[in-house]
Motif scaffolding. Structure first.
Motif, PDB file in Angstrom:
ATOM      1  N   MET A   1     -13.185  -3.315  -5.805  1.00  0.00           N
ATOM      2  CA  MET A   1     -12.170  -3.176  -4.712  1.00  0.00           C
ATOM      3  C   MET A   1     -11.677  -1.825  -4.972  1.00  0.00           C
ATOM      4  SD  MET A   1      -8.572  -5.526  -4.618  1.00  0.00           S
ATOM      5  CE  MET A   1      -9.467  -6.919  -4.518  1.00  0.00           C
ATOM      6  N   THR A   2     -11.276  -1.509  -3.884  1.00  0.00           N
ATOM      7  CA  THR A   2     -10.752  -0.045  -3.541  1.00  0.00           C
ATOM      8  C   THR A   2      -9.246  -0.138  -4.278  1.00  0.00           C
ATOM      9  OG1 THR A   2     -11.657   0.187  -1.448  1.00  0.00           O
ATOM     10  CG2 THR A   2      -9.740   1.743  -1.982  1.00  0.00           C
ATOM     11  N   LYS A   3      -9.122   1.059  -5.232  1.00  0.00           N
ATOM     12  CA  LYS A   3      -7.836   1.263  -5.904  1.00  0.00           C
ATOM     13  C   LYS A   3      -6.459   1.390  -4.868  1.00  0.00           C
ATOM     14  CE  LYS A   3      -9.550   0.254  -9.872  1.00  0.00           C
ATOM     15  NZ  LYS A   3      -9.570   1.595 -10.801  1.00  0.00           N
ATOM     16  N   LEU A   4      -5.321   0.915  -5.157  1.00  0.00           N
ATOM     17  CA  LEU A   4      -4.505   1.037  -4.134  1.00  0.00           C
ATOM     18  C   LEU A   4      -3.121   1.674  -5.109  1.00  0.00           C
ATOM     19  CD1 LEU A   4      -2.556   0.600  -1.534  1.00  0.00           C
ATOM     20  CD2 LEU A   4      -2.244  -1.711  -2.190  1.00  0.00           C
ATOM     21  N   ALA A   5      -2.469   2.728  -4.461  1.00  0.00           N
ATOM     22  CA  ALA A   5      -1.276   3.605  -5.115  1.00  0.00           C
ATOM     23  C   ALA A   5      -0.213   3.375  -4.204  1.00  0.00           C
ATOM     24  CB  ALA A   5      -1.800   5.084  -5.228  1.00  0.00           C
ATOM     25  N   LEU A   6       1.094   3.040  -4.855  1.00  0.00           N
ATOM     26  CA  LEU A   6       2.488   3.085  -4.387  1.00  0.00           C
ATOM     27  C   LEU A   6       3.022   4.585  -4.615  1.00  0.00           C
ATOM     28  CD1 LEU A   6       4.751   0.109  -3.861  1.00  0.00           C
ATOM     29  CD2 LEU A   6       5.439   2.653  -4.203  1.00  0.00           C
TER      30      LEU A   6
ATOM     31  N   GLU B   1       2.748  10.559  10.028  1.00  0.00           N
ATOM     32  CA  GLU B   1       1.700  11.655  10.028  1.00  0.00           C
ATOM     33  C   GLU B   1       0.930  11.562   8.905  1.00  0.00           C
ATOM     34  OE1 GLU B   1       3.602  15.408  10.634  1.00  0.00           O
ATOM     35  OE2 GLU B   1       4.461  14.864  12.669  1.00  0.00           O
ATOM     36  N   VAL B   2       1.492  11.248   7.920  1.00  0.00           N
ATOM     37  CA  VAL B   2       0.795  11.216   6.411  1.00  0.00           C
ATOM     38  C   VAL B   2      -0.200  10.079   6.420  1.00  0.00           C
ATOM     39  CG1 VAL B   2       0.887  10.920   3.968  1.00  0.00           C
ATOM     40  CG2 VAL B   2       2.599  12.357   5.343  1.00  0.00           C
ATOM     41  N   VAL B   3       0.270   8.812   7.105  1.00  0.00           N
ATOM     42  CA  VAL B   3      -0.531   7.478   7.180  1.00  0.00           C
ATOM     43  C   VAL B   3      -1.654   7.888   7.957  1.00  0.00           C
ATOM     44  CG1 VAL B   3      -0.478   5.371   8.330  1.00  0.00           C
ATOM     45  CG2 VAL B   3       1.292   6.183   6.972  1.00  0.00           C
ATOM     46  N   GLU B   4      -1.508   8.565   9.188  1.00  0.00           N
ATOM     47  CA  GLU B   4      -2.439   8.869  10.018  1.00  0.00           C
ATOM     48  C   GLU B   4      -3.634   9.999   9.178  1.00  0.00           C
ATOM     49  OE1 GLU B   4      -3.191   7.389  12.922  1.00  0.00           O
ATOM     50  OE2 GLU B   4      -1.333   6.208  12.150  1.00  0.00           O
ATOM     51  N   ALA B   5      -3.098  10.876   8.561  1.00  0.00           N
ATOM     52  CA  ALA B   5      -3.976  11.608   7.896  1.00  0.00           C
ATOM     53  C   ALA B   5      -4.701  10.909   6.901  1.00  0.00           C
ATOM     54  CB  ALA B   5      -3.019  12.740   7.183  1.00  0.00           C
ATOM     55  N   ILE B   6      -4.128  10.067   6.143  1.00  0.00           N
ATOM     56  CA  ILE B   6      -4.972   9.104   5.278  1.00  0.00           C
ATOM     57  C   ILE B   6      -6.106   8.354   6.011  1.00  0.00           C
ATOM     58  CG2 ILE B   6      -4.777   7.146   3.813  1.00  0.00           C
ATOM     59  CD1 ILE B   6      -1.913   8.294   2.935  1.00  0.00           C
ATOM     60  N   LYS B   7      -5.662   7.595   7.063  1.00  0.00           N
ATOM     61  CA  LYS B   7      -6.586   6.755   7.841  1.00  0.00           C
ATOM     62  C   LYS B   7      -7.536   7.699   8.284  1.00  0.00           C
ATOM     63  CE  LYS B   7      -3.209   3.369   9.466  1.00  0.00           C
ATOM     64  NZ  LYS B   7      -2.693   2.784  10.504  1.00  0.00           N
ATOM     65  N   ALA B   8      -7.269   9.055   8.597  1.00  0.00           N
ATOM     66  CA  ALA B   8      -8.567   9.967   9.317  1.00  0.00           C
ATOM     67  C   ALA B   8      -9.524  10.158   7.890  1.00  0.00           C
ATOM     68  CB  ALA B   8      -8.081  11.301   9.593  1.00  0.00           C
ATOM     69  N   LYS B   9      -9.207  10.110   6.880  1.00  0.00           N
ATOM     70  CA  LYS B   9     -10.105  10.254   5.725  1.00  0.00           C
ATOM     71  C   LYS B   9     -10.644   8.843   5.150  1.00  0.00           C
ATOM     72  CE  LYS B   9      -7.009  13.581   3.649  1.00  0.00           C
ATOM     73  NZ  LYS B   9      -7.907  14.891   4.094  1.00  0.00           N
ATOM     74  N   GLY B  10     -10.462   7.730   6.268  1.00  0.00           N
ATOM     75  CA  GLY B  10     -11.144   6.559   5.952  1.00  0.00           C
ATOM     76  C   GLY B  10     -10.605   5.771   5.084  1.00  0.00           C
ATOM     77  N   GLN B  11      -9.198   5.676   4.855  1.00  0.00           N
ATOM     78  CA  GLN B  11      -8.491   4.928   3.616  1.00  0.00           C
ATOM     79  C   GLN B  11      -7.438   4.222   4.685  1.00  0.00           C
ATOM     80  OE1 GLN B  11     -11.157   5.743   1.369  1.00  0.00           O
ATOM     81  NE2 GLN B  11      -9.562   4.375   0.555  1.00  0.00           N
ATOM     82  N   ARG B  12      -6.918   3.185   4.164  1.00  0.00           N
ATOM     83  CA  ARG B  12      -5.922   2.375   4.646  1.00  0.00           C
ATOM     84  C   ARG B  12      -4.436   2.918   4.092  1.00  0.00           C
ATOM     85  NH1 ARG B  12      -7.592  -3.846   3.601  1.00  0.00           N
ATOM     86  NH2 ARG B  12      -8.127  -2.858   1.773  1.00  0.00           N
TER      87      ARG B  12
ATOM     88  N   GLY C   1     -10.846   8.258  -2.563  1.00  0.00           N
ATOM     89  CA  GLY C   1     -11.257   7.089  -2.164  1.00  0.00           C
ATOM     90  C   GLY C   1     -10.085   5.896  -2.350  1.00  0.00           C
ATOM     91  N   ARG C   2      -8.787   6.256  -2.424  1.00  0.00           N
ATOM     92  CA  ARG C   2      -7.703   5.268  -2.845  1.00  0.00           C
ATOM     93  C   ARG C   2      -6.974   5.009  -1.486  1.00  0.00           C
ATOM     94  NH1 ARG C   2     -10.214   4.887  -7.361  1.00  0.00           N
ATOM     95  NH2 ARG C   2      -9.413   6.436  -9.058  1.00  0.00           N
ATOM     96  N   ASP C   3      -6.377   3.803  -1.361  1.00  0.00           N
ATOM     97  CA  ASP C   3      -5.598   3.484  -0.068  1.00  0.00           C
ATOM     98  C   ASP C   3      -4.166   3.834  -0.915  1.00  0.00           C
ATOM     99  OD1 ASP C   3      -7.726   2.249   1.451  1.00  0.00           O
ATOM    100  OD2 ASP C   3      -7.401   0.400   0.492  1.00  0.00           O
ATOM    101  N   ILE C   4      -3.184   3.873   0.148  1.00  0.00           N
ATOM    102  CA  ILE C   4      -1.870   4.162  -0.340  1.00  0.00           C
ATOM    103  C   ILE C   4      -0.693   3.593   0.472  1.00  0.00           C
ATOM    104  CG2 ILE C   4      -0.264   6.159  -0.220  1.00  0.00           C
ATOM    105  CD1 ILE C   4      -2.894   6.667  -1.733  1.00  0.00           C
ATOM    106  N   ILE C   5       0.490   3.063  -0.110  1.00  0.00           N
ATOM    107  CA  ILE C   5       1.605   2.688   0.116  1.00  0.00           C
ATOM    108  C   ILE C   5       2.577   3.847  -0.075  1.00  0.00           C
ATOM    109  CG2 ILE C   5       3.486   0.936   0.103  1.00  0.00           C
ATOM    110  CD1 ILE C   5       1.463  -1.009  -0.864  1.00  0.00           C
TER     111      ILE C   5
END
Length: 251
Positions: free
Chosen positions: A1-6, A42-53, A26-30
């Protein structure tokens, strides 16, 4: 499972760099933001552009009374956006600075620093650790100013010293859950921290560069890269440590 960071305070500066570097790994982010939703998005969109949620949530770390409801929001986001019940990494990063001689520091300023830099990582961690996966990581952001003494930063630095003690106790108490806890202590970095003093004042920048072994002031990506390294899957045996990332400032 993809690791998720807050990451608290992930909309700008060091937090933004941390989020983007972790996404590259390859980490997803909150991430949280206090007021600037546009920058957070903007940061959220930049993360999504890298293929992450990624998701951005509003949080004022100086208001500990909101932490319980914030934890409930995180629980809902984990379920609805990430289809899971736990996250893996907590980075206590958010907070402002203060430059004021000790004899001129007001009680209001002192309490603001305490709320942001002691109460927040203590009580926010308390609320969020039950949502963390066993074997996860916590990274508490301190400051090079707990070692490198510059007049005017006393109130801020003593709060960060408390953060470093918190790290040790969390590391000990969370050991049975295999959660590693460390402190990251950045040196002087070119950001908008304290009005961009290091970034925008050429004299200050040059003075710091002159006492830094690598010959320059740090950049946000220097810290983002360090965070990605500390939270790498193969770095889990690092625990209870203060890791300074300052380029060798004042050594």
């Amino acid at each position: 499972m993809t690791k998720l960071a807050l990451i608290t305070g992930g909309s700008r500066g060091l937090g933004r760099s941390m989020a983007l570097h972790l996404a590259r790994k390859g980490r997803d982010i909150i991430l949280t933001y206090q007021r600037d939703k546009a920058s957070a998005d903007e940061v959220v969109e930049a993360i999504k552009a890298k293929g992450q949620r990624a998701v951005a949530l509003q949080l004022d770390v100086a208001r500990a009374e909101t932490f319980s409801s914030f934890a409930e929001t995180v629980k809902m986001v984990l379920r609805d956006t990430f289809n899971r019940s736990e996250f893996d990494y907590l980075i206590n990063n958010a907070g402002s600075g203060l430059h004021q001689n000790l004899m001129e520091t007001t009680e209001e300023q002192f309490m603001q620093m305490m709320n942001e830099h002691i109460k927040a990582p203590f009580f926010l961690s308390q609320r969020l650790i039950p949502l963390m996966a066993d074997g996860g990581r916590i990274l508490n952001v301190s400051s090079g100013l707990t070692r490198i003494i510059h007049p005017g930063y006393g109130a801020y630095a003593i709060m960060k010293t408390a953060v470093e003690a918190l790290t040790l106790y969390l590391a000990k108490e969370l050991g049975p859950r295999r959660i590693a806890v460390n402190t990251l202590a950045p040196g002087a970095i070119e950001t908008d921290f304290r009005g961009g003093a290091v970034r925008d004042n050429k004299d200050v920048n040059a003075q710091i560069a002159a006492i830094t072994a690598l010959g320059r002031v740090g950049l946000p990506d220097d810290i983002g890269g360090v965070v990605a390294a500390i939270l790498d899957d193969e770095a889990g045996w690092i625990n209870g440590q203060r890791i300074e990332a300052s380029g060798g400032q004042a050594i």
